[in-house]
Design a protein around this motif. Structure first.
Motif, PDB file in Angstrom:
ATOM      1  N   ALA A 123       1.036  -1.065  -0.163  1.00  0.00           N
ATOM      2  CA  ALA A 123      -0.039  -0.007   0.077  1.00  0.00           C
ATOM      3  C   ALA A 123       1.086   1.266  -0.015  1.00  0.00           C
ATOM      4  CB  ALA A 123      -0.839   0.008   1.147  1.00  0.00           C
ATOM      5  N   ALA A 124       2.175   1.089   0.030  1.00  0.00           N
ATOM      6  CA  ALA A 124       3.187   2.427   0.199  1.00  0.00           C
ATOM      7  C   ALA A 124       3.075   3.116  -1.212  1.00  0.00           C
ATOM      8  CB  ALA A 124       4.326   1.971   0.280  1.00  0.00           C
ATOM      9  N   ASP A 125       3.457   4.183  -1.130  1.00  0.00           N
ATOM     10  CA  ASP A 125       3.480   5.046  -2.305  1.00  0.00           C
ATOM     11  C   ASP A 125       4.777   4.707  -3.180  1.00  0.00           C
ATOM     12  OD1 ASP A 125       3.299   7.194  -4.453  1.00  0.00           O
ATOM     13  OD2 ASP A 125       3.740   8.801  -2.832  1.00  0.00           O
ATOM     14  N   PRO A 126       4.614   4.099  -4.253  1.00  0.00           N
ATOM     15  CA  PRO A 126       5.652   3.908  -5.261  1.00  0.00           C
ATOM     16  C   PRO A 126       6.853   4.828  -5.170  1.00  0.00           C
ATOM     17  CG  PRO A 126       3.633   4.057  -6.623  1.00  0.00           C
ATOM     18  CD  PRO A 126       3.264   4.321  -5.274  1.00  0.00           C
ATOM     19  N   VAL A 127       6.519   6.323  -5.170  1.00  0.00           N
ATOM     20  CA  VAL A 127       7.420   7.365  -5.669  1.00  0.00           C
ATOM     21  C   VAL A 127       8.143   7.311  -4.228  1.00  0.00           C
ATOM     22  CG1 VAL A 127       7.438   9.764  -5.959  1.00  0.00           C
ATOM     23  CG2 VAL A 127       5.896   8.404  -7.322  1.00  0.00           C
ATOM     24  N   GLU A 128       7.419   7.345  -3.130  1.00  0.00           N
ATOM     25  CA  GLU A 128       8.254   7.460  -1.801  1.00  0.00           C
ATOM     26  C   GLU A 128       9.174   6.147  -1.756  1.00  0.00           C
ATOM     27  OE1 GLU A 128       9.093   9.398   1.766  1.00  0.00           O
ATOM     28  OE2 GLU A 128       7.833   9.993  -0.078  1.00  0.00           O
ATOM     29  N   VAL A 129       8.874   5.191  -2.049  1.00  0.00           N
ATOM     30  CA  VAL A 129       9.575   3.835  -1.828  1.00  0.00           C
ATOM     31  C   VAL A 129      10.818   3.825  -3.022  1.00  0.00           C
ATOM     32  CG1 VAL A 129       9.778   1.255  -2.496  1.00  0.00           C
ATOM     33  CG2 VAL A 129       7.732   2.314  -1.281  1.00  0.00           C
ATOM     34  N   ALA A 130      10.604   4.364  -4.195  1.00  0.00           N
ATOM     35  CA  ALA A 130      11.815   4.587  -5.100  1.00  0.00           C
ATOM     36  C   ALA A 130      12.796   5.627  -4.531  1.00  0.00           C
ATOM     37  CB  ALA A 130      11.226   4.960  -6.261  1.00  0.00           C
ATOM     38  N   ALA A 131      12.163   6.786  -4.031  1.00  0.00           N
ATOM     39  CA  ALA A 131      13.004   7.675  -3.441  1.00  0.00           C
ATOM     40  C   ALA A 131      13.916   7.132  -2.392  1.00  0.00           C
ATOM     41  CB  ALA A 131      12.443   9.095  -3.068  1.00  0.00           C
TER      42      ALA A 131
END
Length: 503
Positions: free
Chosen positions: A158-166
């Motif tokens: 459920a995490a934001d993929p943009v936040e995970v990638a950063a």
């Protein structure tokens, strides 16, 4: 924007920093920069790796040198998020831990730091692994459980993929490229989904507009049909009017042809009449010449007759003149200094007088202002003026003294122009003192006590001899009737006022 930084697994030994301490103790702000040469252990790739002997790492490096891997291509949202996270922690770093190019950026306002310092921040994250590790330590501490999950190489669904990638790019755990690729795929999927949704929305809008355009087109078509019907009806009316106009034009042309024929006929008649008139005119001129010749003869005869009449008239006047001279010599009348009006002015009592022989013979009943000039033109005329009757009618807004002065001055001008005798009569118990001298030819009289100016005027008229023209100016009806019975000429005050205004 790709960040050209090799994977941590292939960094040189002297640039490695222990990630275990950065992850396990995120509050540590300083990492030893000399651990590569003196420290027997070097930090591994990520916070979960075990330290290995320096000799084995050195042996591997010497036997097979590692080639740097290219930086992955980051989606634009991931790149912006990395810059935003770095810009947020810049003020929390000690001044000596901030690279020199970023020290000025760290002083910017929060809303300007990520916007204006993005290129410098990205370059420093790629070129300075130590700065990136310091930033990562604080970012992971702020991220909490999500940061720990990313460091372990797993990310919640459920995490934001943009936040995970950063976070994966900054921490760089094992498999961080896969996390970035998965985030990029998710971002692209969201972008594609947004594009598809936008295309669907645009298609729906176009369909709505098309439906609206069809409805408008139907309404316009109905209007055009109605307009076409109206135009056809007007066209029919115009055709009918055109037929009527053509019929009227034909009738007018027929009438014009008839009028032209009549005009030609009348012109012929006029030409014949003109010829007849010219002939009659020639005959009239001939008769006129005959009449002028006869008139010349008659004038010559009349001139001769008039010469005879003039001789007779001259002889008669000469006889009358000699008779008057003989009568004056026979009566022996001496010249007198006084006139009849002077005797009336000097009398203080009523004197019996002789009434004129035929007073009605010289009376005239007229109020014509032009008549005054005709009467004053008579020889030896005597003008008697009812003073206050004239002044109150013409100068009523002045004082009595000013009224008398203005009337007497005007009468002096008339006396100078005509040479006639003028007497002006005012009401007054006794003669007023201090009056200016009367002009030449003007006599000023005041009625005595117990007598009115009207009675004095009547006495002046009775004192004049029969046959002398006496003019009395007064708008009083009783005065006019009284002097008319004694043969004087009564005139209204307006006639004298107009005469004074003219002079």
């Amino acid at each position: 924007m790709p960040l050209a930084e090799p994977h941590d697994d292939h960094l040189p030994q002297e640039d490695l920093v222990a990630l275990d301490g950065a992850v396990s103790n995120p509050d540590d702000n300083v990492v030893s920069e000399t651990s590569g040469a003196s420290d027997p252990t070097v930090a591994g790739d990520g916070p979960g790796t075990e330290p290995e002997p320096a000799e084995s790492e050195s042996a591997v490096s010497e036997s097979e040198p590692a080639l740097p891997e290219p930086e992955p291509t980051l989606p634009e949202p991931v790149r912006q998020r990395i810059v935003t996270l770095t810009a947020a922690v810049l003020p929390t770093l000690p001044a000596d831990e901030v690279p020199v190019p970023l020290r000025r950026v760290a002083k910017f306002a929060p809303n300007r730091r990520a916007r204006l310092g993005a290129p410098v921040i990205a370059a420093q994250l790629t070129a300075d692994p130590l700065f990136r590790q310091r930033v990562t330590a604080r970012v992971l501490a702020d991220a909490g459980d999500l940061g720990a999950a990313v460091v372990e190489g797993t990310a919640p669904a459920a995490a934001d993929p943009v936040e995970v990638a950063a976070l994966a790019y900054l921490a760089r755990p094992r498999g961080w490229r896969e996390l970035i690729d998965a985030s990029g795929a998710a971002v692209r999927a969201e972008a594609d989904s947004a594009v598809v949704a936008e295309l669907v929305r645009e298609a729906e809008q176009r369909a709505t507009r098309a439906e609206h355009d069809r409805a408008v087109a139907r309404v316009e078509a109905e209007k055009l049909r109605d307009e076409l019907a109206r135009v056809r009806e007007e066209l029919g009316q115009l055709r009918e009017e055109s037929r009527q106009v053509a019929r009227t034009l034909r009738e007018t042309q027929a009438r014009e042809r008839k009028a032209t024929e009549l005009l030609a006929t009348e012109r012929g008649r006029a030409a014949r009449a003109s010829a007849d008139v010219d002939a009659e005119l020639r005959r009239a001129r001939a008769r006129l010449a005959e009449a002028e010749a006869a008139a010349g003869v008659a004038r010559a005869s009349a001139k001769e007759s008039r010469s005879v009449d003039d001789a007779r008239l001259w002889l008669l006047l000469e006889t009358i003149g000699q008779a008057a001279v003989g009568l004056r010599r026979e009566l022996a009348l001496d010249p007198v200094d006084k006139l009849p009006a002077d005797f009336v002015a000097d009398a203080f009592a009523e004197q019996p007088g002789t009434a004129p022989a035929s007073p009605a013979a010289r009376a005239r009943d007229t109020d014509d202002p032009a008549r005054l000039d005709q009467l004053l033109a008579l020889p030896r005329a005597h003008l008697v003026v009812d003073g206050y009757n004239v002044t109150k009618r013409g100068f009523g807004d002045m004082s009595l003294e000013q009224q008398r002065k203005r009337l007497i001055t005007g009468l002096g001008g008339i006396a100078a122009q005509t040479g006639d005798e003028i007497t002006v009569v005012f009401d007054g118990a006794e003669r007023m003192h201090g009056l200016p001298p009367a002009p030449r030819g003007v006599r000023v009289l005041f009625s005595r006590k117990g007598e009115t100016a009207d009675e004095l005027i009547r006495r002046l008229v009775r004192a004049e001899p029969a046959g002398r023209p006496v003019v009395v100016v007064s708008s009083d009806r009783e005065v006019a009737d009284g002097v008319r019975r004694h043969g004087a000429y009564p005139l209204g005050a307006d006639s004298l006022l107009r005469r004074l205004a003219r002079s």
